[in-house]
Design an enzyme around this catalytic site. Sequence first.
Site, PDB file in Angstrom:
ATOM      1  N   HIS A 136       1.402  -9.461   4.530  1.00  0.00           N
ATOM      2  CA  HIS A 136       0.248  -8.558   4.494  1.00  0.00           C
ATOM      3  C   HIS A 136      -0.323  -8.610   3.072  1.00  0.00           C
ATOM      4  CE1 HIS A 136      -1.606  -4.879   6.667  1.00  0.00           C
ATOM      5  NE2 HIS A 136      -2.315  -5.068   5.569  1.00  0.00           N
ATOM      6  N   ASN A 159      -6.694  -6.124  14.812  1.00  0.00           N
ATOM      7  CA  ASN A 159      -7.095  -4.968  14.005  1.00  0.00           C
ATOM      8  C   ASN A 159      -8.595  -4.816  14.149  1.00  0.00           C
ATOM      9  OD1 ASN A 159      -4.499  -5.010  13.042  1.00  0.00           O
ATOM     10  ND2 ASN A 159      -5.045  -5.595  10.945  1.00  0.00           N
ATOM     11  N   GLU A 207      -5.547   1.953  -0.888  1.00  0.00           N
ATOM     12  CA  GLU A 207      -6.451   1.103  -0.116  1.00  0.00           C
ATOM     13  C   GLU A 207      -6.946  -0.057  -0.993  1.00  0.00           C
ATOM     14  OE1 GLU A 207      -7.109   0.699   2.949  1.00  0.00           O
ATOM     15  OE2 GLU A 207      -9.074  -0.252   3.032  1.00  0.00           O
ATOM     16  N   TRP A 208      -6.021  -0.884  -1.429  1.00  0.00           N
ATOM     17  CA  TRP A 208      -6.343  -2.110  -2.163  1.00  0.00           C
ATOM     18  C   TRP A 208      -7.300  -1.827  -3.335  1.00  0.00           C
ATOM     19  CZ3 TRP A 208      -2.599  -5.017  -0.511  1.00  0.00           C
ATOM     20  CH2 TRP A 208      -2.189  -4.953   0.826  1.00  0.00           C
ATOM     21  N   GLU A 267      -3.996  -2.291  14.542  1.00  0.00           N
ATOM     22  CA  GLU A 267      -4.572  -1.327  13.585  1.00  0.00           C
ATOM     23  C   GLU A 267      -5.886  -0.779  14.118  1.00  0.00           C
ATOM     24  OE1 GLU A 267      -5.425  -2.433   9.506  1.00  0.00           O
ATOM     25  OE2 GLU A 267      -3.526  -3.489   9.367  1.00  0.00           O
ATOM     26  N   GLN A 276       0.804  -1.220   0.000  1.00  0.00           N
ATOM     27  CA  GLN A 276       0.000   0.000   0.000  1.00  0.00           C
ATOM     28  C   GLN A 276       0.840   1.275   0.000  1.00  0.00           C
ATOM     29  OE1 GLN A 276      -2.445  -1.742   3.475  1.00  0.00           O
ATOM     30  NE2 GLN A 276      -3.898  -0.425   2.437  1.00  0.00           N
ATOM     31  N   TYR A 284     -12.041  -1.840  13.605  1.00  0.00           N
ATOM     32  CA  TYR A 284     -12.439  -0.515  13.132  1.00  0.00           C
ATOM     33  C   TYR A 284     -13.841  -0.086  13.558  1.00  0.00           C
ATOM     34  CZ  TYR A 284      -8.277  -0.475  10.210  1.00  0.00           C
ATOM     35  OH  TYR A 284      -6.975  -0.468   9.781  1.00  0.00           O
ATOM     36  N   TRP A 338      -3.978   3.160  12.054  1.00  0.00           N
ATOM     37  CA  TRP A 338      -4.020   2.982  10.614  1.00  0.00           C
ATOM     38  C   TRP A 338      -4.566   4.268  10.034  1.00  0.00           C
ATOM     39  CZ3 TRP A 338      -1.881  -0.738   7.708  1.00  0.00           C
ATOM     40  CH2 TRP A 338      -2.076  -0.615   6.327  1.00  0.00           C
ATOM     41  N   ARG A 375       4.738  -0.292  12.792  1.00  0.00           N
ATOM     42  CA  ARG A 375       4.413  -1.615  12.272  1.00  0.00           C
ATOM     43  C   ARG A 375       4.367  -1.541  10.744  1.00  0.00           C
ATOM     44  NH1 ARG A 375      -1.164  -4.050  11.201  1.00  0.00           N
ATOM     45  NH2 ARG A 375      -0.535  -6.112  10.525  1.00  0.00           N
ATOM     46  N   ASN A 391      -1.172 -10.882   8.589  1.00  0.00           N
ATOM     47  CA  ASN A 391      -2.116  -9.804   8.853  1.00  0.00           C
ATOM     48  C   ASN A 391      -3.503 -10.212   8.365  1.00  0.00           C
ATOM     49  OD1 ASN A 391      -2.906  -6.852   9.297  1.00  0.00           O
ATOM     50  ND2 ASN A 391      -3.547  -7.214   7.188  1.00  0.00           N
ATOM     51  N   GLU A 392      -4.473 -10.184   9.263  1.00  0.00           N
ATOM     52  CA  GLU A 392      -5.872 -10.438   8.904  1.00  0.00           C
ATOM     53  C   GLU A 392      -6.041 -11.604   7.937  1.00  0.00           C
ATOM     54  OE1 GLU A 392      -7.948  -6.931   7.638  1.00  0.00           O
ATOM     55  OE2 GLU A 392      -7.751  -5.967   9.578  1.00  0.00           O
TER      56      GLU A 392
HETATM   57  C1  NOJ Z   1      -6.992  -3.649   7.454  1.00  0.00           C
HETATM   58  C2  NOJ Z   1      -5.841  -3.982   6.557  1.00  0.00           C
HETATM   59  O1  NOJ Z   1      -4.878  -4.692   7.260  1.00  0.00           O
HETATM   60  C3  NOJ Z   1      -5.241  -2.752   5.898  1.00  0.00           C
HETATM   61  O2  NOJ Z   1      -4.375  -3.185   4.902  1.00  0.00           O
HETATM   62  C4  NOJ Z   1      -6.342  -1.856   5.383  1.00  0.00           C
HETATM   63  O3  NOJ Z   1      -5.854  -0.802   4.625  1.00  0.00           O
HETATM   64  C5  NOJ Z   1      -7.143  -1.355   6.562  1.00  0.00           C
HETATM   65  N1  NOJ Z   1      -7.759  -2.489   7.212  1.00  0.00           N
HETATM   66  C6  NOJ Z   1      -8.254  -0.355   6.215  1.00  0.00           C
HETATM   67  O4  NOJ Z   1      -9.217  -0.986   5.447  1.00  0.00           O
END
Ligand code: NOJ
Length: 490
Positions: free
Chosen positions: A130, A318, A447-448, A388, A27, A320, A440, A84, A176-177
């Site tokens: 990741h 992580n 963002e992917w 995160e 990213q 949100y 984060w 991180r 990661n996740e």
């Molecule tokens: C979790 C992910 O690990 C990260 O790569 C992503 O950008 C954030 N969430 C926000 O969506």
Amino acid sequence: MSADLRPHLKGALRPNFQWGYATAAAQTEGAWNIDGKGESIWDKLGHTPGKIKDSSTADDAVRSYDLYKEDVALMKSYGARAYRFSLAWSRVIPLGGKDDPINPQGIQYYNNLINELLANGITPFVTLFHWDIPQALEDRYGGMLNLEKYMPDFLRYARVCFEAFGDRVKRWITYNEPGVYSLAGYAAGVHAPGRSSNRELNEEGDSSTEPFIVSHTEIVSHAHCVKMYREEFKPTQKGTIMITLHGNYSEPWDANDPLDVEAAERAREFEIAWFADPIYKTGDYPASMRAQLGDRLPRFTEEESKLVLGSSDFYGMNSYTTFYVKHRTTPPELTDHLGNVEKLDTNSKGESRGPESDTYWLRTCPWGHRKLLNWIWRRYHVPIFMTENGTTAKGEHVPPPPTEEVLHDTHRIEFFNGYLNALATAVKEDGVDIRSYFVWTFTDNWEWAAGYTDRFGVTWIDFDSPEKKRYPKRSATVVRELFEHLIAKE
Ligand code: NOJ
């Protein structure tokens, strides 16, 4: 808007509480094919027309590969104690496999970054994976769909990293996740490698089985990696190693309806306990998942189960947001991964889960965060490292230079005020053991599949400028002030 410093929470966090910023290689780094780096599945997806919302690529991203010194200096000015970041597997081993050559320039880059951090008093937390598996491994044998072939490649990659960086890196994260990797990549098919049952979107894949197979690969290979670290590296390097799981909170839509209460717990199990139960509690998947998924959920061998249980030193988390969860009256669909529930923005009383961000799934909900921390602590009783947390904010897509109003990011400030006070309350009043917090994220980034349309940074980026000019937002200062208040002095 300024930091909400509550007198009774002063010094609520341990003196050695680790806080800072989190990022991921794909990213931020850019330099996607520079200095010997191989192609990752995200390079491939980014270069496939129609897959990224704004048709962007991460070819340059925010150029942290070139600008790491400036970034470390900026991070230091933000007061961060820790950083991180993730290693790009295909930068370290361009083709990824156990017999493939190592890229000395990749090793050099991460050495430079690690040394720069340490020279500035910032502790590195390093994520091995990741989401950016080398494309060559995907092409050779289908990546994580093939545990037998994948495992030796992943273990060799991890070994190379422990050998090269483990003298200075004492905080490792394997994955990661893992759940988002498998759900977005193999169920929804919108993330790399882009597989699902939806033939309008993806040529191949099976959303009813592959996400569970891939997650199984992640859990089992994580456990083997930890065994290797503990046996061969920990005795001399003396570091710790964990996995980082995703997890939002699920609150019943109608707290008086036992079916919704049950549905919310089932949703937490499908989202969180899917990984956390095998690793921290039972060595096996939750019963609710087995009941719904049957043989579509892989089984651990006895040996795997023993290896998996206890395979993470801490609970990496992580998180949100929070959703209201309602039970369904119809049987689960074959492609369901949520536990046969509906996830909603309002509850039965019409109350909202929180103010909207610039990201469709993300709303500010501090009370849900406190509940989540308590749920995890009660169920697993393992110290939590928050790895995160953060938000986007509406109105940040302006032409450069950003206005004062954009840089005074009220929505994000309110988010951090709410979540950090919730976290400190969970520590102080509920007795939850929390040891780190990573925002984060450091700068706006890629963002992917959303490309550059989701700005999560405490630093605004001018993506049009060749130097990806950085503009600190006010939230960076507020986060610093909050931690200066919340962390106890030695
Ligand atoms: C979790 C992910 O690990 C990260 O790569 C992503 O950008 C954030 N969430 C926000 O969506």
